[in-house]
Every structure is written in structure tokens, then in C-alpha cells.
Write a protein that holds these residues in place. Structure first.
Motif, PDB file in Angstrom:
ATOM      1  N   ARG A  92     -18.858  18.546 -34.458  1.00 16.61           N
ATOM      2  CA  ARG A  92     -19.831  19.390 -34.105  1.00 16.61           C
ATOM      3  C   ARG A  92     -19.444  20.094 -32.840  1.00 16.61           C
ATOM      4  O   ARG A  92     -20.373  20.686 -32.291  1.00 16.61           O
ATOM      5  CB  ARG A  92     -21.062  18.817 -34.173  1.00 16.61           C
ATOM      6  CG  ARG A  92     -21.548  18.080 -35.544  1.00 16.61           C
ATOM      7  CD  ARG A  92     -22.880  17.927 -35.445  1.00 16.61           C
ATOM      8  NE  ARG A  92     -23.638  17.215 -36.783  1.00 16.61           N
ATOM      9  CZ  ARG A  92     -24.617  16.909 -36.958  1.00 16.61           C
ATOM     10  NH1 ARG A  92     -25.643  17.123 -36.202  1.00 16.61           N
ATOM     11  NH2 ARG A  92     -24.945  16.030 -38.220  1.00 16.61           N
ATOM     12  N   GLY A  93     -18.315  19.844 -32.118  1.00 19.70           N
ATOM     13  CA  GLY A  93     -17.907  20.152 -31.070  1.00 19.70           C
ATOM     14  C   GLY A  93     -18.394  19.320 -29.634  1.00 19.70           C
ATOM     15  O   GLY A  93     -18.231  19.686 -28.631  1.00 19.70           O
ATOM     16  N   ILE A  94     -18.988  18.124 -30.138  1.00 20.22           N
ATOM     17  CA  ILE A  94     -19.589  17.372 -28.993  1.00 20.22           C
ATOM     18  C   ILE A  94     -18.565  16.718 -28.037  1.00 20.22           C
ATOM     19  O   ILE A  94     -18.777  16.849 -26.914  1.00 20.22           O
ATOM     20  CB  ILE A  94     -20.603  16.219 -29.671  1.00 20.22           C
ATOM     21  CG1 ILE A  94     -21.778  17.111 -30.424  1.00 20.22           C
ATOM     22  CG2 ILE A  94     -20.889  15.430 -28.475  1.00 20.22           C
ATOM     23  CD1 ILE A  94     -22.421  15.916 -31.007  1.00 20.22           C
ATOM     24  N   GLY A  95     -17.524  16.098 -28.676  1.00 21.08           N
ATOM     25  CA  GLY A  95     -16.361  15.565 -28.144  1.00 21.08           C
ATOM     26  C   GLY A  95     -15.885  16.712 -27.136  1.00 21.08           C
ATOM     27  O   GLY A  95     -15.436  16.435 -25.890  1.00 21.08           O
ATOM     28  N   THR A  96     -15.486  17.718 -27.636  1.00 23.11           N
ATOM     29  CA  THR A  96     -14.890  18.953 -26.862  1.00 23.11           C
ATOM     30  C   THR A  96     -15.672  19.248 -25.781  1.00 23.11           C
ATOM     31  O   THR A  96     -15.129  19.404 -24.511  1.00 23.11           O
ATOM     32  CB  THR A  96     -14.535  20.073 -27.590  1.00 23.11           C
ATOM     33  OG1 THR A  96     -13.872  19.818 -28.560  1.00 23.11           O
ATOM     34  CG2 THR A  96     -14.061  21.230 -26.986  1.00 23.11           C
ATOM     35  N   ALA A  97     -17.088  19.426 -25.790  1.00 21.02           N
ATOM     36  CA  ALA A  97     -18.051  19.613 -24.637  1.00 21.02           C
ATOM     37  C   ALA A  97     -17.998  18.714 -23.564  1.00 21.02           C
ATOM     38  O   ALA A  97     -17.999  18.857 -22.416  1.00 21.02           O
ATOM     39  CB  ALA A  97     -19.501  19.967 -25.344  1.00 21.02           C
ATOM     40  N   ILE A  98     -18.095  17.260 -23.935  1.00 19.40           N
ATOM     41  CA  ILE A  98     -17.916  16.301 -23.305  1.00 19.40           C
ATOM     42  C   ILE A  98     -16.592  16.067 -22.307  1.00 19.40           C
ATOM     43  O   ILE A  98     -16.703  16.013 -21.309  1.00 19.40           O
ATOM     44  CB  ILE A  98     -18.180  14.900 -23.927  1.00 19.40           C
ATOM     45  CG1 ILE A  98     -19.623  14.886 -24.382  1.00 19.40           C
ATOM     46  CG2 ILE A  98     -17.964  13.592 -22.845  1.00 19.40           C
ATOM     47  CD1 ILE A  98     -19.988  13.614 -25.256  1.00 19.40           C
ATOM     48  N   ALA A  99     -15.411  16.367 -22.991  1.00 22.97           N
ATOM     49  CA  ALA A  99     -14.052  16.542 -22.487  1.00 22.97           C
ATOM     50  C   ALA A  99     -14.397  17.726 -21.170  1.00 22.97           C
ATOM     51  O   ALA A  99     -13.625  17.450 -20.274  1.00 22.97           O
ATOM     52  CB  ALA A  99     -12.843  16.618 -23.618  1.00 22.97           C
ATOM     53  N   GLY A 100     -14.748  18.643 -21.783  1.00 24.77           N
ATOM     54  CA  GLY A 100     -14.900  19.839 -20.664  1.00 24.77           C
ATOM     55  C   GLY A 100     -15.648  19.511 -19.320  1.00 24.77           C
ATOM     56  O   GLY A 100     -15.222  19.632 -18.156  1.00 24.77           O
ATOM     57  N   TRP A 101     -16.830  18.710 -19.676  1.00 21.81           N
ATOM     58  CA  TRP A 101     -17.775  18.185 -18.583  1.00 21.81           C
ATOM     59  C   TRP A 101     -16.834  17.199 -17.652  1.00 21.81           C
ATOM     60  O   TRP A 101     -16.848  17.206 -16.634  1.00 21.81           O
ATOM     61  CB  TRP A 101     -18.867  17.280 -19.076  1.00 21.81           C
ATOM     62  CG  TRP A 101     -19.657  16.899 -17.929  1.00 21.81           C
ATOM     63  CD1 TRP A 101     -20.555  17.226 -17.252  1.00 21.81           C
ATOM     64  CD2 TRP A 101     -19.618  15.123 -17.508  1.00 21.81           C
ATOM     65  NE1 TRP A 101     -21.112  16.281 -16.293  1.00 21.81           N
ATOM     66  CE2 TRP A 101     -20.564  15.214 -16.596  1.00 21.81           C
ATOM     67  CE3 TRP A 101     -18.660  14.306 -18.202  1.00 21.81           C
ATOM     68  CZ2 TRP A 101     -20.454  13.909 -15.727  1.00 21.81           C
ATOM     69  CZ3 TRP A 101     -18.847  13.098 -17.524  1.00 21.81           C
ATOM     70  CH2 TRP A 101     -19.876  12.946 -16.379  1.00 21.81           C
TER      71      TRP A 101
END
Length: 303
Positions: A92-101
């Protein structure tokens, strides 16, 4: 940065000490899905979060579906981060968002990059590869299977193994740091952080800090044993170190055998540890009968 670009209905915020159990639940669910077992313990999180040098308000992020945590990220050191997404909420894109953070947080903290450990070939490994993270090193989890005989290792004349005395804890810390900093590119850990994460770890008992002394009684080697009760009692050797000028005398093997034996005396059915490709120690552990289990990779990216 506490607000992430997330799917509708999900929110994010910095974590508090009260979130430790929820972080454990997410990380444990991810490990169970990826490697078929849970290696992380709640005590790992509590002890890490207790370090004086670490600030939960600037080093963490949580993702929530209502009140339920479904993902988290944290910068645990100057060049390391840990993250997990509950298997029910993957893709759902959660991992990508956390990696960006995590990349932005490292940048804000003045760092130049960071790495995260992930099981080799896991969804997390594939995601980080897709995002441009390179492999820094490989790690192996090794086990001494239940019931396997521990082969004795004799110490040189005049050397002895015992539990560290409380007044020796700073020296214990020094031996570990001196040895680990020979190959680990990081700042020296303060004794205050060591005290919080080791002595202050839930379940700590004095016998868990093992030392080998020379003929003059000086500490020249150390081993830190963690007892893990789930799913069966296991003795995990978190750190093993021998002073540089005392190596090639069989001290490390003797410490390891002692750690296994003391663990069994305290109810351990299994013994384990991990090592990585920076140390060159894999062969040592295989010599005392340990077998390679899970393989992890540390993937890193510059910021």
C-alpha cells in the motif's frame, strides 16, 4: 517530519515510550511472515529506547489505522534504522513512505546515509533494492541445536572464565567497544548507553556478563548472554570480544562454550548468535558446532 504521504484513512505520528508493545507486535508479525519465527523481543525495544543518547521524539515514526499501529520506522544509531510494516498492510506504499521519512530524518540529523537489516529475499529486501539501497554486508544467524553436545575448550594456563563483577562493567564495555570498533564504522558507544541497554535491559542477571581473565586477573575477553524465553528458552550470545593482543589462544571459543553451558544451566534448550561478513568470525562459530540458519542483508543508501 511526522506526517507521511499515506493511503487514505491512515495517519502518522512520532512515537512515545507507551508505543513499545505496539512496535514489537508489528515487528514480530513481519518476522513471523518473512522467516517463520519471531526473533525480536520486547526487551530489545525497551532497552534501546532507554539509551540517554537516543531521542524518541526525533528518531521515530508510527503509521496507524485508527488506533492500531500498522507500521513504524526508527533511526536507532548514526547510520542504522529499523522499520516494519504489518503483513496485512503491505503493498500500500507504507514501506516506501517510511523509507522516505528515514532518509529525511538522517539528513536532518546531519548524517550521510543509513542501513537497515532485512531477511535476504524478503519483501523488505526487495523493496529496499527497488528503492536503490545497496547491500553493505551479509549477516548469519547461527544455532547450536537442541541436544547437541558442547565440545569443551581448554584455556591457557593462568586464564579463567567467570561472571563479571559490577565494578568491572566499565572494563567489560571497553573490551567490547575496542574490539567492535576495529571493523564497525561508528562512534564509540558511551558507558551510559551501555549501562541502559545492557544492565537496564529487562531480564538482565549478573551471570549473563562473562569474562575471561589472564594470569594477572585482568579482563581480556567478554561475552554477553541474553536469555530469550519464547518459544523455547534460548541463550543468545549478543556480543563476544577478545582483546587484540590476546587472540589466537582459544579464548573466544572457550568463552562461547562457557556461554552455552551457563545458558543451559539456566534452562536454555538452544543457543544462538549472529555475525556478519565484516568480522570474519563465521568459521569460529562453525568450529564449535553451530549451524547457519537465517541469512540477513544490511541494505544502505546515502542521503
Amino acid at each position: 517530519m511526522s506526517h507521511l504521504n499515506l493511503p487514505e484513512g491512515l495517519t502518522s505520528r512520532v512515537l512515545t515510550q507507551n508505543d513499545a508493545q505496539a512496535v514489537y507486535d508489528v515487528a514480530a508479525a513481519q518476522e513471523q511472515s518473512d522467516i517463520g519465527k519471531t526473533e525480536i523481543e520486547l526487551a530489545d525495544i525497551i532497552s534501546d529506547w532507554g539509551r540517554p543518547s537516543w531521542d524518541i521524539a526525533t528518531h521515530t515514526i508510527g503509521v496507524f489505522d485508527g488506533a492500531r499501529m500498522v507500521g513504524y520506522g526508527e533511526i536507532t544509531g548514526h547510520d542504522r534504522g529499523d522499520a516494519a510494516v504489518h503483513p496485512d498492510f503491505r503493498r500500500r506504499g507504507i514501506g516506501t513512505a517510511i523509507a522516505g521519512w528515514m532518509q529525511q530524518t538522517v539528513r536532518d540529523l546531519g548524517g550521510t546515509g543509513y542501513g537497515s537489516p532485512v531477511p535476504e529475499g524478503s519483501p523488505g529486501d526487495r523493496l529496499l533494492e527497488k528503492l536503490g539501497y545497496r547491500v553493505r554486508w551479509h549477516s548469519w544467524v547461527l544455532d547450536l541445536p537442541e541436544g547437541k553436545k558442547i565440545q569443551d575448550r581448554q584455556l591457557p594456563e593462568g586464564y579463567a572464565i567467570r561472571a563479571a563483577e559490577p565494578e568491572e562493567y566499565p572494563k567489560f564495555h571497553d573490551v567490547i567497544e575496542d574490539a567492535f570498533l576495529e571493523w564497525s564504522e561508528r562512534d564509540r558507544q558511551s558507558y551510559a548507553d551501555f549501562e541502559a541497554s545492557v544492565i537496564g535491559r529487562p531480564g538482565f542477571e549478573p551471570w549473563c556478563l562473562r569474562v575471561v581473565t589472564d594470569a594477572g586477573g585482568e579482563i581480556v575477553g567478554t561475552a554477553w548472554v541474553i536469555m530469550s524465553p519464547d518459544p523455547v528458552m534460548e541463550a543468545y550470545v549478543q556480543a563476544l570480544a577478545v582483546r587484540k593482543d590476546q587472540r589466537h589462544r582459544g579464548l573466544a571459543q572457550a568463552l562461547l562454550v562457557d556461554a552455552f553451558a551457563r545458558g543451559r544451566e539456566h534452562g536454555a534448550l538452544r543457543s544462538s548468535l549472529s555475525t556478519d561478513s565484516r568480522t570474519g568470525a563465521l568459521g569460529l562459530y562453525q568450529k564449535v558446532g553451530m549451524e547457519v540458519g537465517d541469512i540477513w542483508v544490511n541494505r544502505a543508501i546515502g542521503v
